[in-house]
Design an enzyme around this catalytic site. Structure first.
Site, PDB file in Angstrom:
ATOM      1  N   ALA A   1       0.866  -1.175   0.000  1.00 40.81           N
ATOM      2  CA  ALA A   1       0.000   0.000   0.000  1.00 40.81           C
ATOM      3  C   ALA A   1       0.906   1.230   0.000  1.00 40.81           C
ATOM      4  O   ALA A   1       2.065   1.160   0.422  1.00 40.81           O
ATOM      5  CB  ALA A   1      -0.886  -0.024   1.241  1.00 40.81           C
TER       6      ALA A   1
ATOM      7  N   GLY B   1       0.503  -5.011   0.920  1.00 43.52           N
ATOM      8  CA  GLY B   1      -0.713  -5.047   0.105  1.00 43.52           C
ATOM      9  C   GLY B   1      -0.505  -5.742  -1.237  1.00 43.52           C
ATOM     10  O   GLY B   1      -1.461  -6.251  -1.825  1.00 43.52           O
TER      11      GLY B   1
ATOM     12  N   GLU C   1      -0.838  -9.367  -0.525  1.00 45.09           N
ATOM     13  CA  GLU C   1      -2.264  -9.592  -0.228  1.00 45.09           C
ATOM     14  C   GLU C   1      -3.099  -9.575  -1.505  1.00 45.09           C
ATOM     15  O   GLU C   1      -4.034 -10.372  -1.662  1.00 45.09           O
ATOM     16  CB  GLU C   1      -2.739  -8.521   0.759  1.00 45.09           C
ATOM     17  CG  GLU C   1      -2.041  -8.647   2.108  1.00 45.09           C
ATOM     18  CD  GLU C   1      -2.261  -7.446   3.017  1.00 45.09           C
ATOM     19  OE1 GLU C   1      -1.811  -6.337   2.666  1.00 45.09           O
ATOM     20  OE2 GLU C   1      -2.882  -7.607   4.066  1.00 45.09           O
TER      21      GLU C   1
ATOM     22  N   GLU D   1       4.739  -5.198   7.165  1.00 50.79           N
ATOM     23  CA  GLU D   1       4.042  -4.082   7.824  1.00 50.79           C
ATOM     24  C   GLU D   1       4.553  -3.802   9.225  1.00 50.79           C
ATOM     25  O   GLU D   1       4.512  -2.658   9.689  1.00 50.79           O
ATOM     26  CB  GLU D   1       2.529  -4.354   7.872  1.00 50.79           C
ATOM     27  CG  GLU D   1       1.818  -4.228   6.528  1.00 50.79           C
ATOM     28  CD  GLU D   1       1.811  -5.509   5.717  1.00 50.79           C
ATOM     29  OE1 GLU D   1       2.546  -6.465   6.068  1.00 50.79           O
ATOM     30  OE2 GLU D   1       1.078  -5.557   4.712  1.00 50.79           O
TER      31      GLU D   1
HETATM   32  N1  CAA Z   1       4.558   3.079  -0.921  1.00 49.38           N
HETATM   33  C1  CAA Z   1       4.953   4.231  -1.499  1.00 49.38           C
HETATM   34  N2  CAA Z   1       6.089   4.360  -2.211  1.00 49.38           N
HETATM   35  C2  CAA Z   1       6.854   3.258  -2.321  1.00 49.38           C
HETATM   36  C3  CAA Z   1       6.524   2.046  -1.743  1.00 49.38           C
HETATM   37  C4  CAA Z   1       5.296   1.964  -1.009  1.00 49.38           C
HETATM   38  N3  CAA Z   1       4.868   0.842  -0.454  1.00 49.38           N
HETATM   39  N4  CAA Z   1       7.495   1.145  -2.017  1.00 49.38           N
HETATM   40  C5  CAA Z   1       8.399   1.800  -2.748  1.00 49.38           C
HETATM   41  N5  CAA Z   1       8.023   3.072  -2.946  1.00 49.38           N
HETATM   42  C6  CAA Z   1       8.733   4.124  -3.681  1.00 49.38           C
HETATM   43  C7  CAA Z   1       9.936   4.623  -2.903  1.00 49.38           C
HETATM   44  O1  CAA Z   1       9.557   5.577  -1.947  1.00 49.38           O
HETATM   45  C8  CAA Z   1      10.788   5.193  -4.016  1.00 49.38           C
HETATM   46  O2  CAA Z   1      10.263   6.443  -4.375  1.00 49.38           O
HETATM   47  P1  CAA Z   1      11.275   7.680  -4.754  1.00 49.38           P
HETATM   48  O3  CAA Z   1      11.982   7.189  -5.996  1.00 49.38           O
HETATM   49  O4  CAA Z   1      10.338   8.804  -5.004  1.00 49.38           O
HETATM   50  O5  CAA Z   1      12.193   7.837  -3.578  1.00 49.38           O
HETATM   51  C9  CAA Z   1      10.509   4.243  -5.186  1.00 49.38           C
HETATM   52  O6  CAA Z   1       9.282   3.585  -4.874  1.00 49.38           O
HETATM   53  C10 CAA Z   1      11.570   3.179  -5.357  1.00 49.38           C
HETATM   54  O7  CAA Z   1      11.720   2.507  -4.094  1.00 49.38           O
HETATM   55  P2  CAA Z   1      13.153   2.342  -3.366  1.00 49.38           P
HETATM   56  O8  CAA Z   1      14.064   3.468  -3.724  1.00 49.38           O
HETATM   57  O9  CAA Z   1      12.873   2.116  -1.910  1.00 49.38           O
HETATM   58  O10 CAA Z   1      13.681   1.005  -4.063  1.00 49.38           O
HETATM   59  P3  CAA Z   1      14.686  -0.064  -3.447  1.00 49.38           P
HETATM   60  O11 CAA Z   1      15.047  -0.966  -4.572  1.00 49.38           O
HETATM   61  O12 CAA Z   1      15.778   0.590  -2.690  1.00 49.38           O
HETATM   62  O13 CAA Z   1      13.805  -0.892  -2.398  1.00 49.38           O
HETATM   63  C11 CAA Z   1      11.830  -2.056  -1.614  1.00 49.38           C
HETATM   64  C12 CAA Z   1      12.708  -1.660  -2.826  1.00 49.38           C
HETATM   65  C13 CAA Z   1      12.614  -3.036  -0.724  1.00 49.38           C
HETATM   66  C14 CAA Z   1      10.591  -2.735  -2.163  1.00 49.38           C
HETATM   67  C15 CAA Z   1      11.479  -0.795  -0.812  1.00 49.38           C
HETATM   68  O14 CAA Z   1      10.956   0.178  -1.699  1.00 49.38           O
HETATM   69  C16 CAA Z   1      10.462  -1.011   0.286  1.00 49.38           C
HETATM   70  O15 CAA Z   1      10.810  -1.536   1.333  1.00 49.38           O
HETATM   71  N6  CAA Z   1       9.194  -0.588   0.038  1.00 49.38           N
HETATM   72  C17 CAA Z   1       8.155  -0.653   1.036  1.00 49.38           C
HETATM   73  C18 CAA Z   1       7.678  -2.071   1.251  1.00 49.38           C
HETATM   74  C19 CAA Z   1       6.608  -2.114   2.331  1.00 49.38           C
HETATM   75  O16 CAA Z   1       6.851  -1.809   3.486  1.00 49.38           O
HETATM   76  N7  CAA Z   1       5.394  -2.539   1.946  1.00 49.38           N
HETATM   77  C20 CAA Z   1       4.271  -2.610   2.867  1.00 49.38           C
HETATM   78  C21 CAA Z   1       3.493  -1.345   2.853  1.00 49.38           C
HETATM   79  S1  CAA Z   1       2.269  -1.289   4.114  1.00 49.38           S
HETATM   80  C22 CAA Z   1       0.963  -2.153   3.485  1.00 49.38           C
HETATM   81  O17 CAA Z   1       0.996  -2.674   2.400  1.00 49.38           O
HETATM   82  C23 CAA Z   1      -0.232  -2.212   4.389  1.00 49.38           C
HETATM   83  C24 CAA Z   1      -1.305  -3.121   3.915  1.00 49.38           C
HETATM   84  O18 CAA Z   1      -1.257  -4.294   4.128  1.00 49.38           O
HETATM   85  C25 CAA Z   1      -2.484  -2.566   3.288  1.00 49.38           C
END
Ligand code: CAA
Length: 260
Positions: free
Chosen positions: A66, A111, A114, A134
């Site tokens: 998400a 998400g 999911e 999460e």
């Molecule tokens: N939401 C918003 N933006 C996201 C995102 C997310 N879940 N995941 C990645 N992005 C964005 C980053 O902020 C980044 O944006 P900018 O270029 O503007 O800085 C871009 O995508 C590229 O991401 P990274 O630079 O972080 O890429 P990376 O290769 O270094 O890392 C990754 C990749 C390991 C997937 C890392 O992006 C990450 O950990 N993302 C978040 C994963 C996460 O925590 N997901 C769970 C979200 S909570 C949820 O989903 C709740 C639910 O159940 C409903």
């Protein structure tokens, strides 16, 4: 509202639905979730579509979760409503008369994992990564992960993945039954399409009934679940597809199903 974040392409009775927020790793904003719900309901009644594939744009992510930037400032009420909207998307995929194949080309986190689990099967590329991270953000899965993950992989593995936030690779996802098939990245869409085309050639009413009964029966005692099957089996004998399928077999020709 900004430009569409979900693209739909229909070919040979198969719809390919692509989330196109590649720069944000296809993160699920409210807009994306809303567009996906619309896509599912549109494709469910589309006369030319019999099976659907869901994927993410680019070669890095299916969906990285998400949208954290959008969630950051949510009030508890807004977060609950977002979770309910995510649940509505999961239910729409599961209740759809069409089978959905998730083609996981990269990160399927939070998400994203999911969303994939709400599809009928998960095909993954060797580069795919799965997880429910999460807890790293101080929250829990909000789009059905606490429930669908344990139903797919068992309660112990689900607890481990959700409590640790560990990210697992495609081979481990296959081993624990989270992914159903793993193929090379360049073959992912072709593999999903081959299965989708095969499904699309079968009796559409039968496929929809099989999907419904498998889902509805999963949480029922066996006898009640089998009763659902018996009723549906009988009802299928009122369809043109049953008449065509059996007549075609006996005439030694391929069946042409109309979905009626
Ligand atoms: N939401 C918003 N933006 C996201 C995102 C997310 N879940 N995941 C990645 N992005 C964005 C980053 O902020 C980044 O944006 P900018 O270029 O503007 O800085 C871009 O995508 C590229 O991401 P990274 O630079 O972080 O890429 P990376 O290769 O270094 O890392 C990754 C990749 C390991 C997937 C890392 O992006 C990450 O950990 N993302 C978040 C994963 C996460 O925590 N997901 C769970 C979200 S909570 C949820 O989903 C709740 C639910 O159940 C409903």
């Amino acid at each position: 509202m900004s430009d569409a974040a979900v693209k739909i392409e229909i070919d040979d009775a198969v719809a390919l639905v692509t989330i196109t927020r590649e720069k944000a790793l296809n993160a699920l904003s409210r807009q994306v979730v809303g567009e996906l719900i619309e896509a599912v309901s549109e494709l469910d009644v589309h006369p030319d579509v019999r099976c659907c594939i869901l994927t993410g744009a680019g070669d890095k992510a299916f969906v990285a979760g998400a949208d954290i930037a959008e969630m950051q400032a949510m009030t508890p009420r807004e977060a609950r409503s977002f979770s309910e909207t995510g649940a509505a998307l999961g239910s729409a995929l599961e209740m759809s008369a069409r089978p959905w194949i998730a083609a996981v080309n990269g990160f399927a986190l939070g998400g994203g994992c999911e969303l994939a689990m709400a599809c009928d099967f998960i095909y993954a590329s060797t580069k795919a990564k799965f997880g429910q991270p999460e807890v790293n953000l101080g929250v829990i899965p909000g789009f059905g992960g606490t429930q669908r993950l344990q139903r797919r992989v068992g309660i112990g593995k689900a607890r481990e993945l959700i409590y640790t936030g560990d990210i697992i690779d495609a081979a481990e996802a296959l081993r624990i039954g989270l992914a159903d098939r793993v193929v090379e990245p360049g073959e992912l869409l072709a593999a999903a399409r081959a299965t989708a085309v095969k499904i699309a050639s079968k009796g559409p009413v039968a496929i929809a009934e099989a999907k419904r009964i498998i889902l509805e029966g999963a949480d029922l005692p066996l006898e009640a679940a089998n009763a659902l099957e018996q009723r549906a089996f009988g009802e299928l004998f009122s369809t043109a597809d049953q008449k065509e399928g059996m007549a075609a077999f006996l005439a030694k020709r391929p069946a042409v199903f109309k979905g009626e």
